[in-house]
Motif scaffolding. Structure first.
Motif, PDB file in Angstrom:
ATOM      1  N   SER A  31       0.823  -1.020  -0.049  1.00 18.93           N
ATOM      2  CA  SER A  31       0.016  -0.053  -0.028  1.00 18.93           C
ATOM      3  C   SER A  31       0.897   1.191  -0.174  1.00 18.93           C
ATOM      4  O   SER A  31       0.276   2.438  -0.271  1.00 18.93           O
ATOM      5  N   PHE A  32       2.158   1.130   0.260  1.00 19.97           N
ATOM      6  CA  PHE A  32       2.874   2.201   0.256  1.00 19.97           C
ATOM      7  C   PHE A  32       3.973   2.133  -0.818  1.00 19.97           C
ATOM      8  O   PHE A  32       4.270   1.087  -1.199  1.00 19.97           O
ATOM      9  N   VAL A  33       4.731   3.282  -0.872  1.00 22.50           N
ATOM     10  CA  VAL A  33       5.812   3.305  -1.859  1.00 22.50           C
ATOM     11  C   VAL A  33       6.864   4.320  -1.531  1.00 22.50           C
ATOM     12  O   VAL A  33       6.419   5.545  -0.752  1.00 22.50           O
ATOM     13  N   ALA A  34       8.114   4.246  -1.407  1.00 16.07           N
ATOM     14  CA  ALA A  34       9.106   4.994  -0.975  1.00 16.07           C
ATOM     15  C   ALA A  34      10.295   5.306  -2.182  1.00 16.07           C
ATOM     16  O   ALA A  34      10.838   4.050  -2.609  1.00 16.07           O
ATOM     17  N   LEU A  35      10.239   6.328  -2.494  1.00 17.59           N
ATOM     18  CA  LEU A  35      11.324   6.797  -3.553  1.00 17.59           C
ATOM     19  C   LEU A  35      11.982   7.868  -3.169  1.00 17.59           C
ATOM     20  O   LEU A  35      11.517   8.659  -2.233  1.00 17.59           O
ATOM     21  N   SER A  36      13.244   7.974  -3.809  1.00 14.56           N
ATOM     22  CA  SER A  36      14.068   9.159  -3.510  1.00 14.56           C
ATOM     23  C   SER A  36      13.311  10.399  -3.590  1.00 14.56           C
ATOM     24  O   SER A  36      12.699  10.654  -4.943  1.00 14.56           O
ATOM     25  N   SER A  37      13.180  11.466  -2.903  1.00 16.83           N
ATOM     26  CA  SER A  37      12.567  12.715  -3.233  1.00 16.83           C
ATOM     27  C   SER A  37      13.456  13.746  -3.982  1.00 16.83           C
ATOM     28  O   SER A  37      13.142  14.784  -4.142  1.00 16.83           O
ATOM     29  N   VAL A  38      14.744  13.139  -4.496  1.00 13.22           N
ATOM     30  CA  VAL A  38      15.506  14.060  -5.316  1.00 13.22           C
ATOM     31  C   VAL A  38      15.544  13.666  -6.771  1.00 13.22           C
ATOM     32  O   VAL A  38      15.667  12.700  -7.376  1.00 13.22           O
ATOM     33  N   CYS A  39      15.137  14.748  -7.527  1.00 10.47           N
ATOM     34  CA  CYS A  39      14.635  14.503  -8.894  1.00 10.47           C
ATOM     35  C   CYS A  39      16.119  14.461  -9.692  1.00 10.47           C
ATOM     36  O   CYS A  39      17.219  15.087  -9.552  1.00 10.47           O
ATOM     37  N   PRO A  40      15.864  13.093 -10.544  1.00 14.56           N
ATOM     38  CA  PRO A  40      17.352  12.914 -11.187  1.00 14.56           C
ATOM     39  C   PRO A  40      17.862  14.019 -12.281  1.00 14.56           C
ATOM     40  O   PRO A  40      18.830  13.740 -12.755  1.00 14.56           O
ATOM     41  N   HIS A  41      16.886  14.828 -12.413  1.00 19.11           N
ATOM     42  CA  HIS A  41      17.139  15.853 -13.605  1.00 19.11           C
ATOM     43  C   HIS A  41      18.343  16.842 -12.934  1.00 19.11           C
ATOM     44  O   HIS A  41      19.319  16.780 -13.345  1.00 19.11           O
ATOM     45  N   LEU A  42      17.690  17.654 -12.169  1.00 21.53           N
ATOM     46  CA  LEU A  42      18.865  18.651 -11.710  1.00 21.53           C
ATOM     47  C   LEU A  42      18.490  18.768 -10.155  1.00 21.53           C
ATOM     48  O   LEU A  42      18.968  19.737  -9.466  1.00 21.53           O
ATOM     49  N   GLY A  43      17.920  17.785  -9.554  1.00 23.13           N
ATOM     50  CA  GLY A  43      18.014  17.977  -8.292  1.00 23.13           C
ATOM     51  C   GLY A  43      17.024  18.368  -7.171  1.00 23.13           C
ATOM     52  O   GLY A  43      16.853  18.782  -5.967  1.00 23.13           O
ATOM     53  N   CYS A  44      15.920  19.001  -7.857  1.00 16.43           N
ATOM     54  CA  CYS A  44      14.896  19.448  -7.125  1.00 16.43           C
ATOM     55  C   CYS A  44      13.975  18.480  -6.418  1.00 16.43           C
ATOM     56  O   CYS A  44      14.235  17.089  -6.565  1.00 16.43           O
ATOM     57  N   ALA A  45      13.093  19.003  -5.246  1.00 11.72           N
ATOM     58  CA  ALA A  45      12.343  18.210  -4.571  1.00 11.72           C
ATOM     59  C   ALA A  45      11.134  17.655  -5.453  1.00 11.72           C
ATOM     60  O   ALA A  45      10.376  18.433  -5.900  1.00 11.72           O
ATOM     61  N   VAL A  46      11.251  16.332  -5.240  1.00 13.20           N
ATOM     62  CA  VAL A  46       9.929  15.631  -5.866  1.00 13.20           C
ATOM     63  C   VAL A  46       8.966  15.456  -4.513  1.00 13.20           C
ATOM     64  O   VAL A  46       9.177  15.157  -3.715  1.00 13.20           O
ATOM     65  N   HIS A  47       7.532  15.515  -5.169  1.00 16.01           N
ATOM     66  CA  HIS A  47       6.476  15.325  -4.145  1.00 16.01           C
ATOM     67  C   HIS A  47       5.509  14.259  -4.642  1.00 16.01           C
ATOM     68  O   HIS A  47       5.255  14.004  -5.895  1.00 16.01           O
ATOM     69  N   TRP A  48       4.730  13.852  -3.758  1.00 16.85           N
ATOM     70  CA  TRP A  48       3.592  12.918  -4.211  1.00 16.85           C
ATOM     71  C   TRP A  48       2.166  13.559  -4.585  1.00 16.85           C
ATOM     72  O   TRP A  48       1.934  14.390  -3.674  1.00 16.85           O
TER      73      TRP A  48
END
Ligand code: FES
Length: 146
Positions: A68-85
Motif C-alpha cells: 500500500s506504500f511506496v518509498a522513492l528518493s525525493s531528489v529529482c534525477p534531472h537537476l535535483g529539485c524536490a519531488v512530491h507525491w
C-alpha cells in the motif's frame, strides 16, 4: 616446521587479502519509518536516511500492507529539485521542469522522461503495525571512497 611456516604465511596472506580487497556486500538495514495509522491513504511523508538521503513515502491504499506504500528518493534525477507525491494524479511530481514519475519511480513526463531517468526505490515492510524501510549501507561506502 615447514608446514607451520607455510600455514602461518597462508593465514597472513588471507588477512592481507581481506584488508586490501574488502567485501563489497550491500547490507540492507531496516529502519523504523512510521506507525501504519499515522499515514492515511493519499498522504505522504518525507523521511531522511541516516546517510542524509531524502525519501518521500506515499500511502496509495488503505490496506495495512507494505504494497500500500511506496518509498522513492525525493531528489529529482534531472537537476535535483524536490519531488512530491500527488495522490489525485497517482504520480510523483517535480515542479522545477514539470517532471513526472509513476508510482514505481519511472519518469513519464518532462526532462527526466526524455533522459530515461527514474527515482531510486526503497523496499518497505510491515511488521506488528509498524512500517519499516530498508536503507542500503552501500551509498555511505561509496561516498567515503570518492
Ligand atoms: S529538476 Fe526535476 S524536472 Fe528538472
Amino acid at each position: 616446521m615447514a608446514t607451520g611456516i607455510v600455514a602461518g604465511y597462508g593465514t597472513l596472506a588471507s588477512i592481507a587479502a581481506r584488508f586490501l580487497y574488502p567485501s563489497r556486500k550491500t547490507e540492507e538495514n531496516w529502519q523504523f519509518l512510521a506507525t501504519l495509522d499515522s499515514i492515511r491513504a493519499g498522504q505522504s511523508m518525507i523521511y531522511q536516511t541516516p546517510g542524509g538521503a531524502k525519501v518521500v513515502v506515499a500511502r496509495r491504499q488503505a490496506a495495512d500492507l507494505a504494497e500500500s506504500f511506496v518509498a522513492l528518493s525525493s531528489v529529482c534525477p534531472h537537476l535535483g529539485c524536490a519531488v512530491h507525491w500527488e495522490s489525485q494524479n497517482n504520480r510523483f511530481f517535480c515542479p522545477c521542469h514539470n517532471g513526472a514519475f509513476d508510482p514505481s519511480g519511472t519518469a513519464t513526463e518532462g526532462p527526466p522522461a526524455s533522459a530515461n531517468q527514474s527515482l531510486e526505490r526503497f523496499p518497505l515492510k510491515v511488521q506488528d503495525g509498524l512500517l519499516y524501510i530498508a536503507i542500503s549501507s552501500e551509498p555511505l561506502t561509496r561516498r567515503a571512497e570518492s
